[in-house]
Design a protein around this motif. Sequence first.
Motif, PDB file in Angstrom:
ATOM      1  N   GLU A   1      -0.716   3.597 -13.263  1.00  0.00           N
ATOM      2  CA  GLU A   1       0.196   4.241 -12.314  1.00  0.00           C
ATOM      3  C   GLU A   1       1.317   3.296 -11.896  1.00  0.00           C
ATOM      4  O   GLU A   1       2.466   3.719 -11.717  1.00  0.00           O
ATOM      5  CB  GLU A   1      -0.579   4.713 -11.095  1.00  0.00           C
ATOM      6  CG  GLU A   1      -1.520   5.887 -11.382  1.00  0.00           C
ATOM      7  CD  GLU A   1      -2.351   6.290 -10.175  1.00  0.00           C
ATOM      8  OE1 GLU A   1      -3.081   7.287 -10.271  1.00  0.00           O
ATOM      9  OE2 GLU A   1      -2.277   5.595  -9.135  1.00  0.00           O
ATOM     10  N   PHE A   2       0.994   2.018 -11.737  1.00  0.00           N
ATOM     11  CA  PHE A   2       2.015   1.028 -11.397  1.00  0.00           C
ATOM     12  C   PHE A   2       3.046   0.919 -12.515  1.00  0.00           C
ATOM     13  O   PHE A   2       4.254   0.880 -12.257  1.00  0.00           O
ATOM     14  CB  PHE A   2       1.370  -0.339 -11.143  1.00  0.00           C
ATOM     15  CG  PHE A   2       2.365  -1.454 -10.994  1.00  0.00           C
ATOM     16  CD1 PHE A   2       3.098  -1.610  -9.837  1.00  0.00           C
ATOM     17  CD2 PHE A   2       2.582  -2.356 -12.035  1.00  0.00           C
ATOM     18  CE1 PHE A   2       4.032  -2.636  -9.707  1.00  0.00           C
ATOM     19  CE2 PHE A   2       3.504  -3.382 -11.921  1.00  0.00           C
ATOM     20  CZ  PHE A   2       4.225  -3.524 -10.752  1.00  0.00           C
TER      21      PHE A   2
ATOM     22  N   ARG B   1      -2.681  -3.756  -1.629  1.00  0.00           N
ATOM     23  CA  ARG B   1      -3.590  -3.124  -2.593  1.00  0.00           C
ATOM     24  C   ARG B   1      -3.654  -4.005  -3.839  1.00  0.00           C
ATOM     25  O   ARG B   1      -2.621  -4.394  -4.378  1.00  0.00           O
ATOM     26  CB  ARG B   1      -3.094  -1.726  -2.956  1.00  0.00           C
ATOM     27  CG  ARG B   1      -3.998  -0.998  -3.971  1.00  0.00           C
ATOM     28  CD  ARG B   1      -3.421   0.358  -4.344  1.00  0.00           C
ATOM     29  NE  ARG B   1      -3.283   1.203  -3.170  1.00  0.00           N
ATOM     30  CZ  ARG B   1      -2.191   1.876  -2.849  1.00  0.00           C
ATOM     31  NH1 ARG B   1      -1.119   1.806  -3.631  1.00  0.00           N
ATOM     32  NH2 ARG B   1      -2.147   2.615  -1.771  1.00  0.00           N
TER      33      ARG B   1
ATOM     34  N   PRO C   1       0.793  -1.241   0.000  1.00  0.00           N
ATOM     35  CA  PRO C   1       0.000   0.000   0.000  1.00  0.00           C
ATOM     36  C   PRO C   1       0.823   1.286   0.000  1.00  0.00           C
ATOM     37  O   PRO C   1       0.308   2.352  -0.364  1.00  0.00           O
ATOM     38  CB  PRO C   1      -0.825  -0.113   1.289  1.00  0.00           C
ATOM     39  CG  PRO C   1      -0.859  -1.561   1.608  1.00  0.00           C
ATOM     40  CD  PRO C   1       0.451  -2.115   1.124  1.00  0.00           C
ATOM     41  N   SER C   2       2.092   1.200   0.385  1.00  0.00           N
ATOM     42  CA  SER C   2       2.915   2.409   0.386  1.00  0.00           C
ATOM     43  C   SER C   2       3.336   2.822  -1.015  1.00  0.00           C
ATOM     44  O   SER C   2       3.785   3.961  -1.218  1.00  0.00           O
ATOM     45  CB  SER C   2       4.161   2.199   1.252  1.00  0.00           C
ATOM     46  OG  SER C   2       5.016   1.231   0.667  1.00  0.00           O
TER      47      SER C   2
ATOM     48  N   GLY D   1      -6.963  -4.208   3.839  1.00  0.00           N
ATOM     49  CA  GLY D   1      -6.130  -3.082   3.432  1.00  0.00           C
ATOM     50  C   GLY D   1      -4.646  -3.297   3.626  1.00  0.00           C
ATOM     51  O   GLY D   1      -3.859  -2.341   3.540  1.00  0.00           O
TER      52      GLY D   1
ATOM     53  N   PRO E   1       3.044   4.402  -4.486  1.00  0.00           N
ATOM     54  CA  PRO E   1       2.138   5.436  -4.996  1.00  0.00           C
ATOM     55  C   PRO E   1       1.514   5.019  -6.330  1.00  0.00           C
ATOM     56  O   PRO E   1       1.631   5.721  -7.330  1.00  0.00           O
ATOM     57  CB  PRO E   1       3.067   6.644  -5.158  1.00  0.00           C
ATOM     58  CG  PRO E   1       4.392   6.039  -5.478  1.00  0.00           C
ATOM     59  CD  PRO E   1       4.464   4.760  -4.695  1.00  0.00           C
ATOM     60  N   ALA E   2       0.845   3.875  -6.302  1.00  0.00           N
ATOM     61  CA  ALA E   2       0.231   3.349  -7.524  1.00  0.00           C
ATOM     62  C   ALA E   2      -1.096   2.705  -7.152  1.00  0.00           C
ATOM     63  O   ALA E   2      -1.127   1.684  -6.463  1.00  0.00           O
ATOM     64  CB  ALA E   2       1.148   2.334  -8.183  1.00  0.00           C
ATOM     65  N   LYS E   3      -2.177   3.342  -7.599  1.00  0.00           N
ATOM     66  CA  LYS E   3      -3.511   2.822  -7.300  1.00  0.00           C
ATOM     67  C   LYS E   3      -4.189   2.205  -8.505  1.00  0.00           C
ATOM     68  O   LYS E   3      -5.280   1.654  -8.391  1.00  0.00           O
ATOM     69  CB  LYS E   3      -4.378   3.930  -6.709  1.00  0.00           C
ATOM     70  CG  LYS E   3      -3.853   4.444  -5.370  1.00  0.00           C
ATOM     71  CD  LYS E   3      -4.770   5.482  -4.761  1.00  0.00           C
ATOM     72  CE  LYS E   3      -4.226   5.960  -3.410  1.00  0.00           C
ATOM     73  NZ  LYS E   3      -5.089   7.002  -2.787  1.00  0.00           N
ATOM     74  N   THR E   4      -3.549   2.301  -9.650  1.00  0.00           N
ATOM     75  CA  THR E   4      -4.087   1.719 -10.879  1.00  0.00           C
ATOM     76  C   THR E   4      -2.956   1.014 -11.615  1.00  0.00           C
ATOM     77  O   THR E   4      -1.773   1.224 -11.327  1.00  0.00           O
ATOM     78  CB  THR E   4      -4.683   2.791 -11.807  1.00  0.00           C
ATOM     79  OG1 THR E   4      -3.611   3.634 -12.277  1.00  0.00           O
ATOM     80  CG2 THR E   4      -5.732   3.630 -11.092  1.00  0.00           C
TER      81      THR E   4
ATOM     82  N   LEU F   1      -4.594  -4.481  -7.783  1.00  0.00           N
ATOM     83  CA  LEU F   1      -4.761  -3.663  -8.988  1.00  0.00           C
ATOM     84  C   LEU F   1      -5.640  -4.348 -10.030  1.00  0.00           C
ATOM     85  O   LEU F   1      -6.240  -3.675 -10.858  1.00  0.00           O
ATOM     86  CB  LEU F   1      -3.391  -3.333  -9.592  1.00  0.00           C
ATOM     87  CG  LEU F   1      -2.423  -2.583  -8.671  1.00  0.00           C
ATOM     88  CD1 LEU F   1      -1.144  -2.244  -9.419  1.00  0.00           C
ATOM     89  CD2 LEU F   1      -3.066  -1.327  -8.100  1.00  0.00           C
TER      90      LEU F   1
END
Length: 327
Positions: free
Chosen positions: A145-146, A222, A136-137, A219, A139-142, A224
């Motif tokens: 982004e990854f 994360r 989760p750290s 949580g 900075p990629a939520k999609t 994807l």
Amino acid sequence: MLWTRRAAMTGCCGALAGVAAWPALAEAAYPNRAIKMIVPYPAGGTIDLLGRLVADQLRAGLAATVVVENKPGAATVLGAEQVARSEADGYTLLTATSTTLAINKALYRKLAYDPVADFTPIAPVARVPFALIVNPSLPAKTLAEFTAYAKANPGLAYGSAGNGSPHHLGAEMLRQRLGIDVHHVSYRSSVPALLDVIAGRIAFMVVDLQPALPQIRDGKVRVLGVTTPQRVAVAPDIPTLAELGLDGFELVAWVGVVAPAHVPQPIVEQLAAQIDKLTSDPATIERLTALALEPVSGSTPDRFRAFVKAEVDRWGIIVRNSGAELE
């Protein structure tokens, strides 16, 4: 009426013939002794669960004694070789996976068994979906982004359940499709790798969804996307990687039951009918679906054989593209 000598001899020979036929009649009644189910994975995992569910069904449906024996090691080779060399009488079965029957053919320079020639396919049991997870750290939520983050930070570490495992091959498929530079860290199984994603020791992983789903929901990692062609029933909110732009991307492992080559067809059909009964049962479907597994029903031994042959070819390409190899 007194017997003549001829009549006595005829009656005696008939009786002896009847006695001689008893073993043959008894042998024809399958099963008449314990069936051994070899599970080439440690006790307590997903494959062990499926093997024991099949064993329970055979106990109930065939009124049989079924003994489950875990024989892990060498990417399932130890257990598979034992079954391949067993008598073709239906009393030794193997809970086999895509690793056993498809991946290993291309992965090993010398394999102790032939996944097609040395086994009698009985029936598939379930498919095993995978998912791309990250710490989760990150900075990629999609997925986009990854991809951008991985390109900007070459050498990201990912974990797997071992060289040539579906986890490893799935991540290599992603590396090639996304054009990223990543570093493989091999573990003995998927669980310690998953724990290191949670701890942040490695950045990401392609993992079987079943052990990861509680961590996703809490949580701790994360997710994807999933690697199946369609969304997984137990987690319909997670998109497929194909939906996210990786057209045709698919990574699905599978589990089935096989026996040594040349098991008599009537025995094969008995066993296949019981496994199909298990995987068609609404309670079993509900239980496996809740575990992020996809039961497979309605198959036949011939269809399963054709499927295995096709999977040998499909996974062979994936293994060769990854560069994975074992002695």
